[in-house]
Design an enzyme around this catalytic site. Structure first.
Site, PDB file in Angstrom:
ATOM      1  N   PRO A   1       0.583  -1.135  -0.039  1.00 12.23           N
ATOM      2  CA  PRO A   1       0.117  -0.050  -0.083  1.00 12.23           C
ATOM      3  C   PRO A   1       0.901   1.448  -0.184  1.00 12.23           C
ATOM      4  CG  PRO A   1      -0.466  -1.198   2.037  1.00 12.23           C
ATOM      5  CD  PRO A   1       0.541  -2.095   1.110  1.00 12.23           C
ATOM      6  N   ASN A   2       0.280   2.208  -0.888  1.00 14.55           N
ATOM      7  CA  ASN A   2       0.903   3.631  -0.849  1.00 14.55           C
ATOM      8  C   ASN A   2       2.036   3.776  -1.819  1.00 14.55           C
ATOM      9  OD1 ASN A   2      -1.370   4.777   0.666  1.00 14.55           O
ATOM     10  ND2 ASN A   2      -0.383   3.964   2.410  1.00 14.55           N
TER      11      ASN A   2
ATOM     12  N   ARG B   1       3.612  11.050  -1.841  1.00 17.07           N
ATOM     13  CA  ARG B   1       3.872  10.584  -0.460  1.00 17.07           C
ATOM     14  C   ARG B   1       5.162  11.063   0.401  1.00 17.07           C
ATOM     15  NH1 ARG B   1       4.657   4.807   2.083  1.00 17.07           N
ATOM     16  NH2 ARG B   1       4.111   5.257   4.082  1.00 17.07           N
TER      17      ARG B   1
ATOM     18  N   TYR C   1      10.522   9.570   1.260  1.00 12.83           N
ATOM     19  CA  TYR C   1      10.701   8.589   0.027  1.00 12.83           C
ATOM     20  C   TYR C   1      11.150   9.383  -1.220  1.00 12.83           C
ATOM     21  CZ  TYR C   1       7.814   5.704   3.163  1.00 12.83           C
ATOM     22  OH  TYR C   1       7.261   5.115   4.304  1.00 12.83           O
TER      23      TYR C   1
ATOM     24  N   ASN D   1       8.107  -5.456  -1.035  1.00 14.07           N
ATOM     25  CA  ASN D   1       8.077  -4.433   0.170  1.00 14.07           C
ATOM     26  C   ASN D   1       6.565  -4.389   0.557  1.00 14.07           C
ATOM     27  OD1 ASN D   1       7.708  -1.841   1.309  1.00 14.07           O
ATOM     28  ND2 ASN D   1       8.939  -0.815  -0.117  1.00 14.07           N
TER      29      ASN D   1
ATOM     30  N   ALA E   1       3.186  -0.888   4.741  1.00 14.98           N
ATOM     31  CA  ALA E   1       2.360  -0.958   6.177  1.00 14.98           C
ATOM     32  C   ALA E   1       1.991  -2.237   6.495  1.00 14.98           C
ATOM     33  CB  ALA E   1       1.136   0.000   6.117  1.00 14.98           C
TER      34      ALA E   1
ATOM     35  N   GLU F   1      12.807  -9.052   2.016  1.00 13.79           N
ATOM     36  CA  GLU F   1      11.919  -7.852   2.458  1.00 13.79           C
ATOM     37  C   GLU F   1      12.499  -6.600   1.949  1.00 13.79           C
ATOM     38  OE1 GLU F   1      10.464  -6.246   6.676  1.00 13.79           O
ATOM     39  OE2 GLU F   1      11.757  -8.159   6.455  1.00 13.79           O
TER      40      GLU F   1
ATOM     41  N   HIS G   1      12.526  -2.147   2.216  1.00  8.20           N
ATOM     42  CA  HIS G   1      12.060  -0.916   2.589  1.00  8.20           C
ATOM     43  C   HIS G   1      12.598   0.240   2.026  1.00  8.20           C
ATOM     44  CE1 HIS G   1       9.199  -3.116   5.085  1.00  8.20           C
ATOM     45  NE2 HIS G   1      10.210  -3.853   5.583  1.00  8.20           N
TER      46      HIS G   1
ATOM     47  N   ARG H   1      12.661   4.828  12.420  1.00  5.42           N
ATOM     48  CA  ARG H   1      11.169   5.651  12.566  1.00  5.42           C
ATOM     49  C   ARG H   1      10.300   5.328  13.550  1.00  5.42           C
ATOM     50  NH1 ARG H   1       8.722   5.182   6.813  1.00  5.42           N
ATOM     51  NH2 ARG H   1       7.277   6.760   7.410  1.00  5.42           N
TER      52      ARG H   1
END
Length: 141
Positions: free
Chosen positions: A9-10, A17, A22, A73, A76, A97, A99, A106
């Site tokens: 998502p996103n 965003r 990012y 990725n 969320a 994985e 990111h 964060r």
């Protein structure tokens, strides 16, 4: 080697965003970046992005017998989805994985990854280059 690159998502909102986290490059820029790198690595890369957990689970399940590895990725869903974890375990394909941001620096909740248990490695905080590093990891697996 055939690799499925899954984004959650996103990620489709890259460039809009939180550009301070990012960057200003778009999802289309990300796909082109990965395609170029995949060509140099002699890897065939396919792409899937969804904002819906079940669609991501379906994509993982459909990868079985078609792809040699997954770069994922989960965005969320990293921090919430046992369903994605279970799908990765079910297909048992090597997965890495990824990111874009350094999630461990964060918010506290971002330090928890449900999917990590089903992945052979995690790449975090390298921006788009993280996807390339993930493909390199899969090539060595």
């Amino acid at each position: 080697m055939r690799i499925l690159v899954i984004n959650g998502p996103n990620i489709n909102m890259l460039g809009i965003r939180e550009p301070d986290i990012y960057g200003r490059d778009t999802y289309a820029d990300l796909v082109e970046y990965i395609k170029k790198a995949a060509s140099q690595l002699k890897v065939e890369a396919a792409f899937f992005q969804s904002n819906h957990e079940g669609d991501i689970v379906d994509a993982i399940q459909q990868a079985y017998g078609v792809y040699d590895g997954i770069v994922i990725n989960p965005a969320a869903y990293t921090h919430t989805s046992v369903a994605i974890l279970d799908a990765l375990k079910a297909v048992a394909l090597p997965a890495v994985e990824v990111h874009i941001s350094h999630v461990d620096s964060r918010e506290d909740f971002r330090r928890v990854s449900f999917v990590r248990e089903a992945c052979i490695d995690t790449v975090s905080g390298l921006g788009f280059q993280g996807y390339v590093e993930a493909m390199k990891i899969l090539l060595k697996a």
